[in-house]
Every structure is written in C-alpha cells, then in structure tokens.
Design an enzyme around this catalytic site. Sequence first.
Site, PDB file in Angstrom:
ATOM      1  N   LYS A  39       0.845  -1.196   0.000  1.00 28.72           N
ATOM      2  CA  LYS A  39       0.000   0.000   0.000  1.00 28.72           C
ATOM      3  C   LYS A  39       0.884   1.251   0.000  1.00 28.72           C
ATOM      4  O   LYS A  39       0.685   2.166  -0.775  1.00 28.72           O
ATOM      5  CB  LYS A  39      -0.926  -0.043   1.219  1.00 28.72           C
ATOM      6  CG  LYS A  39      -1.844   1.146   1.340  1.00 28.72           C
ATOM      7  CD  LYS A  39      -2.796   1.005   2.522  1.00 28.72           C
ATOM      8  CE  LYS A  39      -3.540   2.301   2.747  1.00 28.72           C
ATOM      9  NZ  LYS A  39      -4.434   2.244   3.904  1.00 28.72           N
ATOM     10  N   GLU A  69      10.451  -4.661   4.654  1.00 30.37           N
ATOM     11  CA  GLU A  69      10.531  -6.059   4.206  1.00 30.37           C
ATOM     12  C   GLU A  69      10.252  -6.163   2.715  1.00 30.37           C
ATOM     13  O   GLU A  69      10.990  -6.790   1.955  1.00 30.37           O
ATOM     14  CB  GLU A  69       9.501  -6.926   4.956  1.00 30.37           C
ATOM     15  CG  GLU A  69       9.772  -7.118   6.434  1.00 30.37           C
ATOM     16  CD  GLU A  69       9.152  -6.052   7.313  1.00 30.37           C
ATOM     17  OE1 GLU A  69       8.889  -4.915   6.819  1.00 30.37           O
ATOM     18  OE2 GLU A  69       8.928  -6.329   8.499  1.00 30.37           O
ATOM     19  N   GLY A  82      -4.856  -2.027   5.064  1.00 30.44           N
ATOM     20  CA  GLY A  82      -4.065  -3.157   4.592  1.00 30.44           C
ATOM     21  C   GLY A  82      -4.754  -4.493   4.845  1.00 30.44           C
ATOM     22  O   GLY A  82      -4.816  -5.363   3.971  1.00 30.44           O
ATOM     23  N   LYS A 119       9.408  -0.603  14.280  1.00 33.76           N
ATOM     24  CA  LYS A 119       9.966  -0.204  12.980  1.00 33.76           C
ATOM     25  C   LYS A 119      11.005   0.898  13.188  1.00 33.76           C
ATOM     26  O   LYS A 119      12.085   0.874  12.598  1.00 33.76           O
ATOM     27  CB  LYS A 119       8.862   0.352  12.064  1.00 33.76           C
ATOM     28  CG  LYS A 119       7.883  -0.671  11.536  1.00 33.76           C
ATOM     29  CD  LYS A 119       6.926  -0.005  10.543  1.00 33.76           C
ATOM     30  CE  LYS A 119       5.775  -0.889  10.168  1.00 33.76           C
ATOM     31  NZ  LYS A 119       4.758  -0.242   9.358  1.00 33.76           N
TER      32      LYS A 119
HETATM   33  O1  F6P Z   1       3.158  -2.890   9.777  1.00 29.30           O
HETATM   34  C1  F6P Z   1       1.810  -3.160   9.655  1.00 29.30           C
HETATM   35  C2  F6P Z   1       1.306  -2.839   8.296  1.00 29.30           C
HETATM   36  O2  F6P Z   1       1.184  -1.475   8.142  1.00 29.30           O
HETATM   37  C3  F6P Z   1      -0.014  -3.548   8.024  1.00 29.30           C
HETATM   38  O3  F6P Z   1      -1.089  -2.859   8.526  1.00 29.30           O
HETATM   39  C4  F6P Z   1       0.017  -3.659   6.545  1.00 29.30           C
HETATM   40  O4  F6P Z   1      -0.915  -4.595   6.085  1.00 29.30           O
HETATM   41  C5  F6P Z   1       1.450  -4.073   6.340  1.00 29.30           C
HETATM   42  O5  F6P Z   1       2.175  -3.319   7.282  1.00 29.30           O
HETATM   43  C6  F6P Z   1       1.999  -3.863   4.964  1.00 29.30           C
HETATM   44  O6  F6P Z   1       1.947  -2.535   4.564  1.00 29.30           O
HETATM   45  P1  F6P Z   1       2.166  -2.132   3.066  1.00 29.30           P
HETATM   46  O7  F6P Z   1       1.087  -2.749   2.244  1.00 29.30           O
HETATM   47  O8  F6P Z   1       2.112  -0.630   3.036  1.00 29.30           O
HETATM   48  O9  F6P Z   1       3.515  -2.631   2.618  1.00 29.30           O
END
Ligand code: F6P
Length: 547
Positions: A210, A216, A271, A508
């Site tokens: 998102k 990661e 998410g 984080k």
């Molecule tokens: O760290 C939690 C989070 O923000 C979740 O809510 C989300 O689904 C996930 O990380 C991944 O986020 P992104 O889609 O922005 O990589």
Amino acid sequence: MSITSTPLTDRASWKSLEAHYQVIQATHLRDLFAADPARGSRFTAEALGIYLDYSKNRVTDETLGLLIKLAEESGLKAKIDAMFQGEKINITENRAVLHVALRAAPGESIILDGVDVVPEVHAVLDKMASFSDRIRSGEWKGHTGKPIKNIVNIGIGGSDLGPVMAYEALRHYSRRDLVFRFVSNIDGTDFVEATIDLDPEETLFIVASKTFTTLETMTNARSARDWSLASLKDPAAVAKHFVALSTNAEEVTKFGIDTANMFGFWDWVGGRYSMDSAIGLSTMLAIGPDNFRAMLDGFHQVDEHFRTTPLEQNLPVLMGLLAIWYNNFFGAQTVAVLPYEQYLKRFPAYLQQLTMESNGKHVTLGGSEVNYQTGPIYWGEPGTNGQHSFYQLIHQGTKLIPCDFIAFTRALNPIGRHHDLLLANVFAQAEALAFGKTSAEVAAEGTPARLVPHKTFEGNRPSNTIMVDELTPSSLGKLVALYEHSVFTQGAIWDIDSFDQWGVELGKVLAQRIIPELENTEVGSLTHDSSTNLLIERYRSGRTANV
Ligand code: F6P
C-alpha cells in the site's frame, strides 16, 4: 459519527450483563439443552447459505436480549451506517473505511468527499482483468519472449496474508499450470526458497505494498530485481517482469516500475481489508476474473446483510456479540478458529491480522484508557490436525476457549469416506466440548476410581458451528466478510479505532536505529539498554567470527 458518551461499563446493558453473568456462569449447557428441546434449532441463524449454529454457547434468550441492548446502547447501527456512508471513522488517521466499496456492484454509488468511488473501483478491476487475461492466455510475454509461468507476490501483512489465504483457499479453482509463490519475510531464506527453482525468463513479480515503503517488501523487491536482472541483463526487462500494487505512484516510479504496470487503490482501504482491491491481483491471476468477481459478490452479499438485517438475525453482529460475551464477562483470552477444510489452512493466520491488528487497542476513540478487555487472541489450525495437538487443552485444560468450527456440506475432493469422517469429527468435537462426560458416566464404564477424574470431561465449553454448502469463491468472500464485520461489531462496542495500527510503529523505528549499528561497525558506542547492547555486540562478533 458521534462518540457514544456513556462509558461502556456504565451503560445499563453492561451492568445487567454483569449481573446476568453471575447467574449463567453456573449453568451447564447440558441443562440448557435439557430444558429446551428446540434449542438446537432456536439458537441458529441462517442467511445467504451460511448456517450459524450458536446453540452450544452459554447463553439464554435473556443473554441475547441484553447483548442486543448493549449493541443498541453502543450506537452500533449508526456506526455501521457511518462506515457505509464514507464517514472518516478511522479518526486517528482521519480516513474513511470503505473496503465495502471494493465489492459494491457496478452502478451502485458510494460518495466520498463528493466523489463516487465505485466507478474508480471498477476501472481498476477492469484493468486487473485485462492484465490477468493477457498473462493467463500467454499473450503477455517476458523480456525474452517466453510466456509467464511463475507469479511471485512480494508483500507483507495485508499485502500478503489475504493473497496467500485466498490462493490456498481457492486452489481448487486455480490454474494448475501457473506456479504461485508468496514472499513476505525479510529473512533472505523466504526469497531464496521461493525462487530457487524458477526461471527468471518466465517469472513475474508482483510488488504489493500500500505504502511502497515497507522495509521487508522493498528489500525483497530489490532482491527480486537483482535476481531477474542477473539473468535477463537488460534493465528494460523490469517492465515485463514487475508490476506494482500500491497507493503510492511516486515510490512505484522511483523503484523503476512504469505506472502503466501499477494497479492502484486508495487510502480508505486498510491493509488488512485489502484482499478485494488491487492487492488481490495474484488471486485473480490464479482463479480468473470471473471467479474473482464471484468472490467480491460473496463479500457484497454479506455487506448488505450486515447493513440491513435487524441485529437479532444479523450473522456478524451475533458473532461479534458472542465474542464480547466471553471476552468481557467470562474473561476468555482467546478464540480458536477451526476450519474443517484443508483449503482454509491459512484462514486462521489471515484472521490473526484482521482481528488483532484491528482490535488490539488500549484506548477509546476519545483517547481514554479502557477499563475493560478489548480484542481477544485469535488462533487456530485446520481440523482434524488440531485434535491431535492442542484440543486436549480446550477439552480438559483450565482455560475457557470459545471455538468457531467451520465446515462445508460438500467436499471439493470427494474421495472415499473422507468427507463423512471429517464431518463426523467436527460434529463430535462440538458435542464433546459442550456436553462432556460426567464422572458418573466414566465410573459406570468400569473405570478404576483413581482414573475417573482424569477421564472426566467437564463440558460446558462453548462453540459456534458455521456450515456452508461448498467452498467457492463466493462462499469464501462471505466467510471473510462475516469476520470483518464481526470485528467491526466488537470494535464499535469497545469504542476503539479498529482501523489504525499505531502499535506496529515503535519496533519499525527502533529497527531503523539498529540497522546502521549492524551494517557499519564503525558506529560509535552503543547507547541502548544493557541487554540490547550486548545482543548487538554478540551478533557483531559472532558474525565476524563466521567470515
Ligand atoms: O506494519 C503493519 C502494516 O502497516 C499492516 O497494517 C500492513 O498490512 C502491512 O504493514 C503492509 O503494509 P504495506 O502494504 O504498506 O507494505
């Protein structure tokens, strides 16, 4: 949306439920069933092909009446309407919560800030469908002219768990000649094992994020690009082997993916509520656009049920209220979700993010510390595996663990006696938990006296049984939406923000501080606590010793 003014524990229904709990906690399910021969049919609800048997819960008509009153006093109906009307109910992020718009039918309209979002949703779905058709037909060629055979979704949290769960759940409907892999963990092993046997010329990476900033995912995406280009050599190959699913066009472009190969969504999709958005591209590639649309329709049917059905017959509301009953009055800490369907093997993991990231909160919408328990811990495994592992504790341990059993009338792989045996087990488990086996019954079997206590089953352990005809794209959509709205119901009553996730932030930030301390040993003295300092030093010296 106005915030309910009377604190939860001061509401009349809450106080009545506290008093009522004192009476009911001593009542056994055996007695409730004996007193009402129709209980097994009366305490059920059915809609849209979902049959919810909640008769094996420690409730009476009075309990349900009080729980419904609690929902009313908590303004649940108004809160549901606020969500569907696009109000900014995620107050800490000042965002609307409109995953329901992702599955609105074409022609419906949901207005956000003066704009109808439904046409935008369908424009993205159409773009996904035409891309899926091109990949599935082999029309889309990789950089060297070969069709795509392998699809690797890189994402984490909501950008991984929904896609993995749906891929596994709907494998029966998926293209078996395409290989699907999912990489989420920053542990390099995840990427290496997912790609070890793949040919870069035939591999498409879907970078699902998102924000497009998640450590990661971006680390795995960079490794994927290196892996691809190590064979394909030409940076122009990225355009044929990488697509992005994101709300952040700027970061997608910076990464080197053309926005023509980006499938967008919006900040009003959380998410953990995003599997119906562009994040579902891997699902669509696996099962095809028609099946994907059938899944969305399943979600939509439950959305409409949740929005319009009176609370007493509203499936997600009933499930949410029962969860509150055990969490807040019986002090149950966890809920076990036990699908008797191998294809749902990742469903409990998916639900863990949905439920715990949503309702693991300690302050109300108004910012005051809660004086009651919020979200329980959700966990589970598919039946019958769990029976030979942790069910012992559910049957005879000291903890009360409400269970959701999920079963399907028809098997997708009907071989031999398997399905009858599977279903016999699910019915037997719910029966054993509820009714147990008294010490008198155990003794009457000739059991030596010293073993009687060990072999006695107290029973009175509650469960729901959810029965659906068959696992299909549509019924999967219905099941997921059922839990989404149960989570909403619980959060609405606890008066918390079920749509933010500030609790993931601190770790984080601290990791960002530690990364240079690991990568650059020139960094001066460590200034963490003595434990963290020592762990870092141990890693640094151990790592060097191995080189
Ligand atoms: O760290 C939690 C989070 O923000 C979740 O809510 C989300 O689904 C996930 O990380 C991944 O986020 P992104 O889609 O922005 O990589």
